[in-house]
Design a protein around this motif. Structure first.
Motif, PDB file in Angstrom:
ATOM      1  N   THR A  58     -21.152 -20.068 -14.470  1.00 13.55           N
ATOM      2  CA  THR A  58     -22.345 -19.348 -14.017  1.00 13.55           C
ATOM      3  C   THR A  58     -22.256 -17.825 -14.106  1.00 13.55           C
ATOM      4  OG1 THR A  58     -22.229 -21.061 -12.340  1.00 13.55           O
ATOM      5  CG2 THR A  58     -23.998 -19.490 -12.119  1.00 13.55           C
ATOM      6  N   ASN A  59     -21.113 -17.279 -13.758  1.00 11.31           N
ATOM      7  CA  ASN A  59     -20.921 -15.821 -13.838  1.00 11.31           C
ATOM      8  C   ASN A  59     -19.423 -15.508 -13.671  1.00 11.31           C
ATOM      9  OD1 ASN A  59     -20.324 -15.498 -10.939  1.00 11.31           O
ATOM     10  ND2 ASN A  59     -22.486 -15.993 -10.655  1.00 11.31           N
ATOM     11  N   GLY A  60     -19.084 -14.246 -13.805  1.00  6.49           N
ATOM     12  CA  GLY A  60     -17.673 -13.852 -13.752  1.00  6.49           C
ATOM     13  C   GLY A  60     -17.056 -14.016 -12.371  1.00  6.49           C
ATOM     14  N   PHE A  82      -8.701  -0.658  -7.749  1.00  8.68           N
ATOM     15  CA  PHE A  82      -9.627   0.029  -8.661  1.00  8.68           C
ATOM     16  C   PHE A  82     -10.317  -1.042  -9.503  1.00  8.68           C
ATOM     17  CE2 PHE A  82     -10.786   2.658 -12.389  1.00  8.68           C
ATOM     18  CZ  PHE A  82     -11.554   3.587 -11.716  1.00  8.68           C
ATOM     19  N   THR A  83     -11.378  -1.603  -8.917  1.00  7.98           N
ATOM     20  CA  THR A  83     -12.084  -2.708  -9.548  1.00  7.98           C
ATOM     21  C   THR A  83     -13.468  -2.823  -8.940  1.00  7.98           C
ATOM     22  OG1 THR A  83     -11.943  -5.074 -10.098  1.00  7.98           O
ATOM     23  CG2 THR A  83     -11.206  -4.454  -7.879  1.00  7.98           C
ATOM     24  N   TRP A  84     -14.230  -3.769  -9.475  1.00  7.63           N
ATOM     25  CA  TRP A  84     -15.514  -4.113  -8.875  1.00  7.63           C
ATOM     26  C   TRP A  84     -15.243  -5.018  -7.685  1.00  7.63           C
ATOM     27  CZ3 TRP A  84     -19.935  -2.284  -8.217  1.00  7.63           C
ATOM     28  CH2 TRP A  84     -21.051  -3.071  -7.887  1.00  7.63           C
ATOM     29  N   VAL A  85     -16.093  -4.948  -6.686  1.00  6.26           N
ATOM     30  CA  VAL A  85     -15.863  -5.666  -5.435  1.00  6.26           C
ATOM     31  C   VAL A  85     -15.685  -7.178  -5.647  1.00  6.26           C
ATOM     32  CG1 VAL A  85     -18.344  -5.896  -4.932  1.00  6.26           C
ATOM     33  CG2 VAL A  85     -16.693  -5.846  -3.047  1.00  6.26           C
ATOM     34  N   ALA A  86     -16.238  -7.713  -6.747  1.00  6.18           N
ATOM     35  CA  ALA A  86     -16.177  -9.163  -6.997  1.00  6.18           C
ATOM     36  C   ALA A  86     -14.743  -9.687  -7.080  1.00  6.18           C
ATOM     37  CB  ALA A  86     -16.918  -9.498  -8.295  1.00  6.18           C
ATOM     38  N   THR A  87     -13.820  -8.870  -7.580  1.00  6.23           N
ATOM     39  CA  THR A  87     -12.422  -9.310  -7.681  1.00  6.23           C
ATOM     40  C   THR A  87     -11.929  -9.698  -6.288  1.00  6.23           C
ATOM     41  OG1 THR A  87     -12.198  -7.514  -9.294  1.00  6.23           O
ATOM     42  CG2 THR A  87     -10.168  -8.639  -8.642  1.00  6.23           C
TER      43      THR A  87
HETATM   44  C1  PLP Z   1     -13.945  -6.054 -12.861  1.00  8.41           C
HETATM   45  C2  PLP Z   1     -15.027  -7.039 -12.584  1.00  8.41           C
HETATM   46  N1  PLP Z   1     -14.697  -8.247 -12.093  1.00  8.41           N
HETATM   47  C3  PLP Z   1     -15.633  -9.189 -11.845  1.00  8.41           C
HETATM   48  C4  PLP Z   1     -16.961  -8.954 -12.107  1.00  8.41           C
HETATM   49  C5  PLP Z   1     -17.969 -10.022 -11.780  1.00  8.41           C
HETATM   50  O1  PLP Z   1     -18.653 -10.491 -12.910  1.00  8.41           O
HETATM   51  P1  PLP Z   1     -20.122 -11.082 -12.760  1.00  8.41           P
HETATM   52  O2  PLP Z   1     -21.055  -9.951 -12.580  1.00  8.41           O
HETATM   53  O3  PLP Z   1     -20.352 -11.815 -14.061  1.00  8.41           O
HETATM   54  O4  PLP Z   1     -20.103 -12.023 -11.599  1.00  8.41           O
HETATM   55  C6  PLP Z   1     -17.361  -7.713 -12.610  1.00  8.41           C
HETATM   56  C7  PLP Z   1     -18.785  -7.448 -12.874  1.00  8.41           C
HETATM   57  O5  PLP Z   1     -19.167  -6.500 -13.474  1.00  8.41           O
HETATM   58  C8  PLP Z   1     -16.365  -6.730 -12.859  1.00  8.41           C
HETATM   59  O6  PLP Z   1     -16.695  -5.517 -13.327  1.00  8.41           O
END
Ligand code: PLP
Length: 363
Positions: A58-60, A82-87
């Motif tokens: 579905t998504n990352g 140093f990342t996007w909160v999703a990690t």
């Molecule tokens: C470093 C990083 N990890 C995870 C994600 C999550 O991916 P998604 O937006 O497909 O859920 C992003 C999204 O930009 C990302 O920049």
């Protein structure tokens, strides 16, 4: 005033090519459940990127969660601030605890020399991020993981097209999780993928993406719904035809920014020390935050919208994590700016952005 230019713009195949593929979806009436287009997309991506196994999801963010689930991890996961909160939210949603390892000030990736000091008897895995597509030091990380019996999941959301030793960087680690979000080099609107070279893990990822069903339709384990739809897969198949063009355009744009900004005093850049990055983002590190804010204002005045990325450093998000210091990430995060870079941007816009930055820095 000219039209606004944002940090990125999704690359889209011509509409009629997308609708042509959609006609087949309307005919078959199959919208989801690992349909023919999802299967085709998985096969085509594997072939294009030279991967053994890719499970489209579905998504990352879900790709990261499925990776943690597939490896049955419970405990501390060492990751990058140093990342996007999703990690970090993926780690937490799977009931694990993030432990922040500071970054290398040049690559902006997790500093492998700082990982071992953070390992405790609760550590179960390392989750490094290939920041802006720049590959992590995969050999060093693998050696540490082996020595301590840890799993490695790469957050490879930015890393399609990046390589280490002629091999896709997505093929490293126990599992890599990538994103096909609208802003990425390759997109399905929303989407993502889990990549592994382990066929047992591949089968498990396929099962847990689909509620835990096995090939006979029996529920054999605890799964979730991480399926990509046929509508998204159709967009992916249409866009995949333009992958090489999109890739080269970003590479050329990146090279032009580097040529024009490279010798400017007062700015520095992320470095790629291992393998080859995919040129998917162009970031500039300024000497201090007020300078960055000044540049942002001057660009915004001309309808140009760069993005502060990644900002702030995730270890400082007090609503979701207890603070753990990461001085390098906290120092760089307020000073780094992602400049507009996408398929159809064109040299003229890049020159204009650079001109404004140079004028602002002169003052
Ligand atoms: C470093 C990083 N990890 C995870 C994600 C999550 O991916 P998604 O937006 O497909 O859920 C992003 C999204 O930009 C990302 O920049």
């Amino acid at each position: 005033m000219t039209k606004a230019t944002y940090v990125t713009k999704p690359s889209l195949a011509p509409l009629h090519e997308y609708t042509k593929i959609l006609e087949g979806v309307w005919e078959s009436g199959i919208l989801t459940h690992n349909g023919p287009l999802v299967q085709q997309l998985e096969k085509d991506l594997q072939a294009k990127l030279g991967l053994q196994h890719l499970v489209a999801v579905t998504n990352g963010t879900v790709a990261l969660q499925l990776a943690i689930k597939a490896l049955e991890l419970k405990g501390e996961i060492i990751t990058s601030p140093f990342t996007w909160v999703a990690t970090v939210s993926a780690i937490k949603w799977e009931g694990c605890s993030p432990v922040f390892c500071d970054i290398d000030p040049e690559t902006l990736n997790i500093d492998p020399d700082k990982i071992e000091a953070l390992i405790t008897d609760k550590t179960v895995a390392i989750m490094p991020v290939h920041v802006f597509g720049v590959p992590c030091d995969v050999d060093k990380i693998e050696a540490i993981a082996k020595k301590h019996g840890l799993k490695v999941i790469y957050d490879a959301a930015h890393a399609i097209g990046s390589k280490v030793e002629e091999k896709s960087v997505l093929d490293y680690g126990d599992i890599s999780a990538t994103s096909f979000h609208a802003t990425k080099l390759f997109n399905t609107g929303e989407g993502g993928g889990c990549i592994t070279t382990d066929s047992g893990l591949f089968e498990k990822l396929r099962r847990i993406r689909f509620f835990g069903h096995d090939a006979q339709g029996q529920i054999v384990e605890d799964g979730c719904n991480g399926k990509l739809t046929e509508i998204h897969a159709a967009l992916g198949l249409a866009n995949l035809k333009y992958y090489d063009e999109v890739f080269s355009a970003r590479k050329e744009g990146y090279a032009l920014y580097k040529e024009l900004l490279g010798n400017l005093p007062g700015v520095s850049f992320q470095r790629c020390k291992v393998g080859v990055h995919n040129s998917s983002y162009f970031t500039v590190i300024f000497e201090n935050e007020p300078t960055l804010l000044d540049v942002v204002q001057k660009l915004n005045d001309q309808n140009l919208y760069p993005r502060r990325y990644f900002y702030p450093s995730v270890n400082t998000f007090s609503k979701i994590v207890d603070y753990q210091p990461a001085p390098i990430s906290e120092d760089i995060s307020p000073r780094i700016l992602a400049l507009p870079l996408f398929w159809e941007l064109g040299d003229e816009k890049i020159r204009r952005v650079v001109e404004i930055i140079a004028e602002t820095l002169k003052k």
